[in-house]
Scaffold this active site. Structure first.
Site: not given
Lengths: 217, 409
Positions: A196, A198
């Site tokens: 991920h 982010e």
């Protein structure tokens, strides 16, 4: 589609199931880009730049994208070779198929490999930690502007891509947790990441920034 | 290699952080976002925020806070406390929490874990309980150890894993007298060897060695509480010791950590008072400090107190930086600000060190020196035992490298 002056671009973002779009949205905003949430398949199909993310149940997610028409949009943009970053479950649904014990079937088929569950037990019956949760080092196989050697990213997943015989040019980076698996796969303009970005601090922001850069193909 | 995680834990009451902090006076001690940003910049691998208010004061009434965290933090954030239903958990996960941590409700009703995990995936569900050791076993307690749950912690942990928890946190409650500081290594060792999922421990970790010892027992994550906030133990030092002991650790880089604080352009209002808004594009070219006085206002305002200014990578406006310098504020710089300063000082003759790396590191050092209250906080207690205790790690802790991802069942 340019937006926001400087190098800010409009980025279509889509959720294929239960994901945390807000974190992705804020990460893009902090980089000066303008995220736009896509709700229809046709919006996804045509966006010059798109990020697809998701988490949770694979089967439910697949039903969701089929019923909502997102599946057609996702396929269309892959066929049109539009720059697409697929994160987590978003990457998995782009693979060729699923055999994770609960759900068998064909995937969208634009990324290499079959999705399998990480093993719960080793060959000697020892317990293996599943899900894979935390920051793992990612080993670069094919250099790209997306990441530098030695960077660690945040993973949170129970399934991996089994690239099998396709473990070639299309696997750009790999990671290790109980087994070695693809961390980044790429075919044409479609990039799938198992981690991920982010949530991966500076390394993640750098990857998102490189993906959104006008020069990225 | 899966790196071991150091997770600072912030305890909240009604949305405000409670506890004692070494940074007091430098940031608003009650604002969770400011603490979270500081820990993010210091290399925290994840953050755990625990709300002690009841459901009426719980997280669902503070979705604005969750959104502010989501906007400014780029590492995983776990929210715990007063999450009693699957719908509450879902609401928080959708609002910006990366994981939820289920506590008392999951002890009383483990099926809640399955309800949340079924929807969001096991990786987004953590469960936690406070434990005390009794007769060679650990038992769960509620209300800071006052109310026994009458449940064996490890049996419950196994049940939680079956129900779909992705990680289990057991925190030992400090005993009244005679107990040694540090984590319960026997608990850490037992969890790491017996549970089929990732385990985390919390407790009274007061030195870097305490943290390293817990990791050497095989747990994936260690939670740092009051001693970390108070400055008794120091996050970068913990990580340095981990690296020294060959515990897999996410490489900390000062510059990278500072780049991590990207401030500009995020919708929820940046809540840190001393942080000036990101300069507009046209103001980005470095200016000398004799620029329009209006422009110096943000830094002047904070001159009243001993402020800390944390600048994002885009804030290269040397005016802001220099006026902060004049105001005796501590300034933390990224590479670009260092360059901007270098240019500005050439024209103004101000005395600011111009070597990029030095500014960054000096600024960080200054932050520590300025913020640690009293010499005791940085006493040799931290470093001294680090080496002395090297050999006293519990002897049955398995070799780390071999233990990486596997354990015997």
């Amino acid at each position: 589609m340019q937006d926001g002056g400087r190098n800010g671009r409009q980025v279509m973002i889509a959720d294929v199931g239960n994901s945390n779009l807000s974190r992705l949205k804020y990460a893009l905003q902090s980089l000066g880009h303008t995220p736009v949430e896509a709700s229809t398949g046709s919006a996804i199909a045509e966006a010059p730049l798109a990020i697809i993310t998701g988490s949770g149940d694979l089967n439910r997610s697949f039903q969701h994208i089929r019923n909502s028409g997102l599946a057609e949009g996702l396929s269309a943009r892959a066929q049109a070779k539009l720059p697409t970053l697929a994160i987590g479950l978003g990457a998995l649904i782009y693979c060729e198929g699923f055999a994770d014990g609960q759900f068998m079937g064909a995937g969208l088929g634009y990324l290499p490999g079959i999705v399998r569950r990480l093993p719960d037990q080793g060959i000697r019956g020892e317990t293996l930690i599943n899900p894979h949760l935390g920051w793992s080092d990612v080993e670069v196989l094919n250099p790209s502007p997306l990441l530098s050697e030695g960077a660690a990213f945040y993973f949170a997943h129970e399934r991996v891509i089994d690239a099998g015989a396709r473990w070639g040019d299309e696997v750009m980076a790999q990671a290790h947790h109980t087994l070695v698996f693809p961390a980044i796969v790429r075919r044409d303009a479609l990039i799938g990441v198992q981690f991920h970005p982010e949530l991966s601090g500076a390394s993640g922001l750098k990857l998102l920034s490189a993906f959104c850069a006008p020069t990225a193909s | 290699m899966l790196n071991r995680r150091v997770i600072p834990r912030l305890d909240l009451e009604d949305g405000k952080v409670v506890g004692t902090f070494r940074y007091e006076g430098h940031l608003d001690p009650s604002d969770p976002v400011q603490h979270a940003r500081l820990y993010q910049s210091l290399g925290a691998d994840e953050l755990l925020l625990w709300e002690h208010g009841g459901p009426e004061q719980g997280w669902t009434t503070r979705l604005d806070l969750v959104a502010r965290l989501a906007a400014q933090i780029h590492i995983p954030v776990v929210l715990g406390g007063a999450i009693n239903t699957a719908s509450t958990a879902r609401e928080l996960l959708n609002a910006g929490a990366d994981r939820v941590c289920l506590g008392e409700a999951a002890v009383e009703r483990p099926a809640l874990i399955a309800e949340v995990a079924g929807l969001s995936g096991r990786a987004r569900v953590m469960v936690a309980a406070d434990v005390k050791r009794r007769m060679g076993a650990w038992y769960i307690f509620f209300d800071h150890g006052r109310r026994p749950a009458r449940k064996d912690a490890l049996q419950w942990a196994e049940e939680a894993a079956r129900q779909g928890a992705g990680e289990i946190l057991l925190t030992t409650i400090k005993k009244d007298t005679g107990s040694r500081a540090g984590f319960d290594l026997s608990l850490a060792h037992t969890m790491a060897n017996e549970l089929p999922i990732s385990s985390a421990v919390g407790g009274d970790g007061r030195t870097s060695v305490h943290f390293a010892e817990a990791f050497e027992c095989g747990v994936q994550a260690v939670i740092g509480g009051a001693p970390l906030h108070e400055g008794v133990v120091d996050l970068p030092k913990i990580k340095a010791l981990m690296a020294e002991r060959e515990i897999p650790v996410r490489p900390p880089s000062i510059e990278e950590a500072l780049d991590d604080i990207v401030v500009g352009g995020v919708t929820p209002e940046a809540p840190i008072p001393p942080t000036p808004a990101a300069p507009p594009p046209e103001a980005k070219t470095p200016k000398t400090s004799d620029a329009d006085p209006e422009e110096r206002a943000p830094a002047q305002e904070m001159a009243g107190e001993d402020a800390t200014l944390i600048l994002g990578a885009e804030q290269t406006d040397a005016t802001v930086i220099l006026s902060a310098e004049q105001a005796d504020a501590t300034v933390i710089l990224g590479a670009e600000q260092a360059e901007a300063i270098a240019k500005a000082t050439e024209s103004t003759g101000a005395t600011v060190s111009t070597a990029k790396g030095e500014i960054i590191e000096d600024a960080l050092d200054n932050l520590w020196e300025d913020t640690v209250s009293g010499a005791a906080a940085f006493s040799d207690d931290d470093d001294g035992p680090t080496h002395a205790d090297d050999e006293t790690t519990i002897s049955d802790a398995p070799a780390f490298v071999e233990k990486a991802d596997t354990k015997k069942s």
